[in-house]
Write a protein that holds these residues in place. Sequence first.
Motif, PDB file in Angstrom:
ATOM      1  N   LEU A  59      22.068 -34.794 -28.605  1.00 28.77           N
ATOM      2  CA  LEU A  59      20.968 -34.686 -27.654  1.00 28.77           C
ATOM      3  C   LEU A  59      19.781 -35.502 -28.128  1.00 28.77           C
ATOM      4  O   LEU A  59      19.360 -35.386 -29.286  1.00 28.77           O
ATOM      5  CB  LEU A  59      20.549 -33.222 -27.491  1.00 28.77           C
ATOM      6  CG  LEU A  59      21.631 -32.265 -26.977  1.00 28.77           C
ATOM      7  CD1 LEU A  59      21.098 -30.831 -26.979  1.00 28.77           C
ATOM      8  CD2 LEU A  59      22.093 -32.659 -25.576  1.00 28.77           C
ATOM      9  N   THR A  60      19.220 -36.315 -27.234  1.00 28.72           N
ATOM     10  CA  THR A  60      18.027 -37.069 -27.603  1.00 28.72           C
ATOM     11  C   THR A  60      16.800 -36.166 -27.682  1.00 28.72           C
ATOM     12  O   THR A  60      15.838 -36.499 -28.362  1.00 28.72           O
ATOM     13  CB  THR A  60      17.755 -38.210 -26.605  1.00 28.72           C
ATOM     14  OG1 THR A  60      17.584 -37.662 -25.286  1.00 28.72           O
ATOM     15  CG2 THR A  60      18.899 -39.219 -26.610  1.00 28.72           C
ATOM     16  N   HIS A  61      16.839 -35.030 -26.990  1.00 27.34           N
ATOM     17  CA  HIS A  61      15.791 -34.013 -27.088  1.00 27.34           C
ATOM     18  C   HIS A  61      16.243 -32.794 -26.299  1.00 27.34           C
ATOM     19  O   HIS A  61      17.354 -32.787 -25.749  1.00 27.34           O
ATOM     20  CB  HIS A  61      14.431 -34.532 -26.597  1.00 27.34           C
ATOM     21  CG  HIS A  61      14.387 -34.972 -25.182  1.00 27.34           C
ATOM     22  ND1 HIS A  61      15.090 -36.058 -24.687  1.00 27.34           N
ATOM     23  CD2 HIS A  61      13.710 -34.484 -24.102  1.00 27.34           C
ATOM     24  CE1 HIS A  61      14.857 -36.219 -23.409  1.00 27.34           C
ATOM     25  NE2 HIS A  61      14.024 -35.259 -23.016  1.00 27.34           N
ATOM     26  N   GLY A  62      15.408 -31.764 -26.250  1.00 30.76           N
ATOM     27  CA  GLY A  62      15.851 -30.489 -25.728  1.00 30.76           C
ATOM     28  C   GLY A  62      15.456 -30.153 -24.307  1.00 30.76           C
ATOM     29  O   GLY A  62      15.509 -28.978 -23.937  1.00 30.76           O
ATOM     30  N   ASP A  63      15.082 -31.124 -23.482  1.00 30.11           N
ATOM     31  CA  ASP A  63      14.666 -30.824 -22.116  1.00 30.11           C
ATOM     32  C   ASP A  63      15.861 -30.537 -21.212  1.00 30.11           C
ATOM     33  O   ASP A  63      16.988 -30.971 -21.474  1.00 30.11           O
ATOM     34  CB  ASP A  63      13.839 -31.970 -21.542  1.00 30.11           C
ATOM     35  CG  ASP A  63      12.432 -32.023 -22.124  1.00 30.11           C
ATOM     36  OD1 ASP A  63      12.033 -31.044 -22.772  1.00 30.11           O
ATOM     37  OD2 ASP A  63      11.746 -33.043 -21.919  1.00 30.11           O
ATOM     38  N   GLN A  64      15.589 -29.843 -20.092  1.00 28.19           N
ATOM     39  CA  GLN A  64      16.660 -29.311 -19.250  1.00 28.19           C
ATOM     40  C   GLN A  64      17.538 -30.378 -18.621  1.00 28.19           C
ATOM     41  O   GLN A  64      18.727 -30.146 -18.361  1.00 28.19           O
ATOM     42  CB  GLN A  64      16.075 -28.423 -18.166  1.00 28.19           C
ATOM     43  CG  GLN A  64      15.150 -29.138 -17.194  1.00 28.19           C
ATOM     44  CD  GLN A  64      14.619 -28.202 -16.109  1.00 28.19           C
ATOM     45  OE1 GLN A  64      14.877 -27.008 -16.139  1.00 28.19           O
ATOM     46  NE2 GLN A  64      13.897 -28.752 -15.152  1.00 28.19           N
ATOM     47  N   ASP A  65      16.989 -31.559 -18.361  1.00 25.11           N
ATOM     48  CA  ASP A  65      17.788 -32.604 -17.741  1.00 25.11           C
ATOM     49  C   ASP A  65      18.546 -33.452 -18.768  1.00 25.11           C
ATOM     50  O   ASP A  65      19.057 -34.526 -18.441  1.00 25.11           O
ATOM     51  CB  ASP A  65      16.930 -33.494 -16.834  1.00 25.11           C
ATOM     52  CG  ASP A  65      15.700 -34.056 -17.531  1.00 25.11           C
ATOM     53  OD1 ASP A  65      15.305 -33.526 -18.586  1.00 25.11           O
ATOM     54  OD2 ASP A  65      15.114 -35.035 -17.012  1.00 25.11           O
ATOM     55  N   HIS A  66      18.644 -32.931 -19.979  1.00 22.38           N
ATOM     56  CA  HIS A  66      19.417 -33.597 -21.034  1.00 22.38           C
ATOM     57  C   HIS A  66      20.410 -32.649 -21.693  1.00 22.38           C
ATOM     58  O   HIS A  66      21.434 -33.099 -22.209  1.00 22.38           O
ATOM     59  CB  HIS A  66      18.482 -34.205 -22.083  1.00 22.38           C
ATOM     60  CG  HIS A  66      17.670 -35.336 -21.546  1.00 22.38           C
ATOM     61  ND1 HIS A  66      17.977 -36.662 -21.755  1.00 22.38           N
ATOM     62  CD2 HIS A  66      16.559 -35.338 -20.761  1.00 22.38           C
ATOM     63  CE1 HIS A  66      17.099 -37.433 -21.126  1.00 22.38           C
ATOM     64  NE2 HIS A  66      16.230 -36.649 -20.519  1.00 22.38           N
ATOM     65  N   ILE A  67      20.124 -31.344 -21.668  1.00 24.24           N
ATOM     66  CA  ILE A  67      21.055 -30.390 -22.295  1.00 24.24           C
ATOM     67  C   ILE A  67      22.159 -29.975 -21.331  1.00 24.24           C
ATOM     68  O   ILE A  67      23.228 -29.530 -21.766  1.00 24.24           O
ATOM     69  CB  ILE A  67      20.329 -29.153 -22.851  1.00 24.24           C
ATOM     70  CG1 ILE A  67      19.738 -28.288 -21.733  1.00 24.24           C
ATOM     71  CG2 ILE A  67      19.234 -29.563 -23.834  1.00 24.24           C
ATOM     72  CD1 ILE A  67      19.156 -26.976 -22.237  1.00 24.24           C
ATOM     73  N   GLY A  68      21.926 -30.070 -20.005  1.00 26.15           N
ATOM     74  CA  GLY A  68      22.923 -29.893 -18.965  1.00 26.15           C
ATOM     75  C   GLY A  68      24.084 -28.964 -19.257  1.00 26.15           C
ATOM     76  O   GLY A  68      23.937 -27.756 -19.344  1.00 26.15           O
ATOM     77  N   PHE A  69      25.265 -29.571 -19.431  1.00 27.36           N
ATOM     78  CA  PHE A  69      26.506 -28.818 -19.607  1.00 27.36           C
ATOM     79  C   PHE A  69      26.924 -28.716 -21.076  1.00 27.36           C
ATOM     80  O   PHE A  69      28.072 -28.340 -21.385  1.00 27.36           O
ATOM     81  CB  PHE A  69      27.642 -29.463 -18.789  1.00 27.36           C
ATOM     82  CG  PHE A  69      27.823 -30.931 -19.078  1.00 27.36           C
ATOM     83  CD1 PHE A  69      28.585 -31.357 -20.144  1.00 27.36           C
ATOM     84  CD2 PHE A  69      27.204 -31.884 -18.284  1.00 27.36           C
ATOM     85  CE1 PHE A  69      28.751 -32.702 -20.417  1.00 27.36           C
ATOM     86  CE2 PHE A  69      27.360 -33.242 -18.547  1.00 27.36           C
ATOM     87  CZ  PHE A  69      28.138 -33.656 -19.615  1.00 27.36           C
ATOM     88  N   ALA A  70      26.018 -29.037 -22.003  1.00 28.07           N
ATOM     89  CA  ALA A  70      26.379 -29.049 -23.427  1.00 28.07           C
ATOM     90  C   ALA A  70      26.858 -27.684 -23.909  1.00 28.07           C
ATOM     91  O   ALA A  70      27.835 -27.579 -24.664  1.00 28.07           O
ATOM     92  CB  ALA A  70      25.193 -29.522 -24.271  1.00 28.07           C
ATOM     93  N   GLU A  71      26.190 -26.614 -23.489  1.00 29.64           N
ATOM     94  CA  GLU A  71      26.590 -25.284 -23.930  1.00 29.64           C
ATOM     95  C   GLU A  71      27.971 -24.920 -23.401  1.00 29.64           C
ATOM     96  O   GLU A  71      28.762 -24.256 -24.100  1.00 29.64           O
ATOM     97  CB  GLU A  71      25.549 -24.247 -23.496  1.00 29.64           C
ATOM     98  CG  GLU A  71      25.914 -22.805 -23.806  1.00 29.64           C
ATOM     99  CD  GLU A  71      25.945 -22.458 -25.288  1.00 29.64           C
ATOM    100  OE1 GLU A  71      26.113 -21.261 -25.596  1.00 29.64           O
ATOM    101  OE2 GLU A  71      25.811 -23.357 -26.154  1.00 29.64           O
TER     102      GLU A  71
END
Length: 236
Positions: A59-71
Amino acid sequence: MQLAPGLHRIGDDRVAFLLVVADDGLTLVDAGLPGHRRDLRRALRALDRTEADVRGVVLTHGDQDHIGFAEALRVEHGVPVYVHEADAARTRGDEPAPSNPMPPWRLGAALGFVATMLTKGIRPRHLGEVRTVVDGDVLPLPGSPVVVGMPGHSPGSIAVLLPEHRVVAVGDALTTRHVLTGDTTPQLTPFTDDLAEADASLARLAQVDADVVVPGHGTVWRGTPRALVDAIRAAR
């Protein structure tokens, strides 16, 4: 969109992430929004791969439009998720992002971005567990991604250098398309926590040895990071 052999950009100029394809598996740089998982699966089917081949998400950072489906990948397939230690709490949902002033906007561009957020889902799951990284780390993942510290947009913002492809993904360290105005002038990204620190981080990016720069929002820059940084500064 194939950027190079073994490197694909998934999404569009509003929100995008990278897929690295290698013989020993796959690496994702960012995970977009939850609905982008369908786009990933479509790309994987075309490559005769599956989510089980993913070895890690950076992840380049922790914002919602980057963490998406990672979990979802972490829980369902045991995929490790890497994030800079300064953004770990934000990624887990333990520390909310600060409320930044609303930047300028234009109706058409803003509505387009909102439509993407609504279509792809604006409520990603926070990470239950992350592996933390620091500046200079070379991660044990396909493509050997290198962490480049780029604080400013968030405390733990990073760029991810893929040396085999000579490509650097910069997340929201900068943008080539302002999501709320549609302005395609290279610039710092809106909703940045610390503009002065983000601007200072550009000097670090200018030193990165790459031929292509991929922002999380906007068109791909086919040129050196230094040339892109120079373009940002010249536009002021």
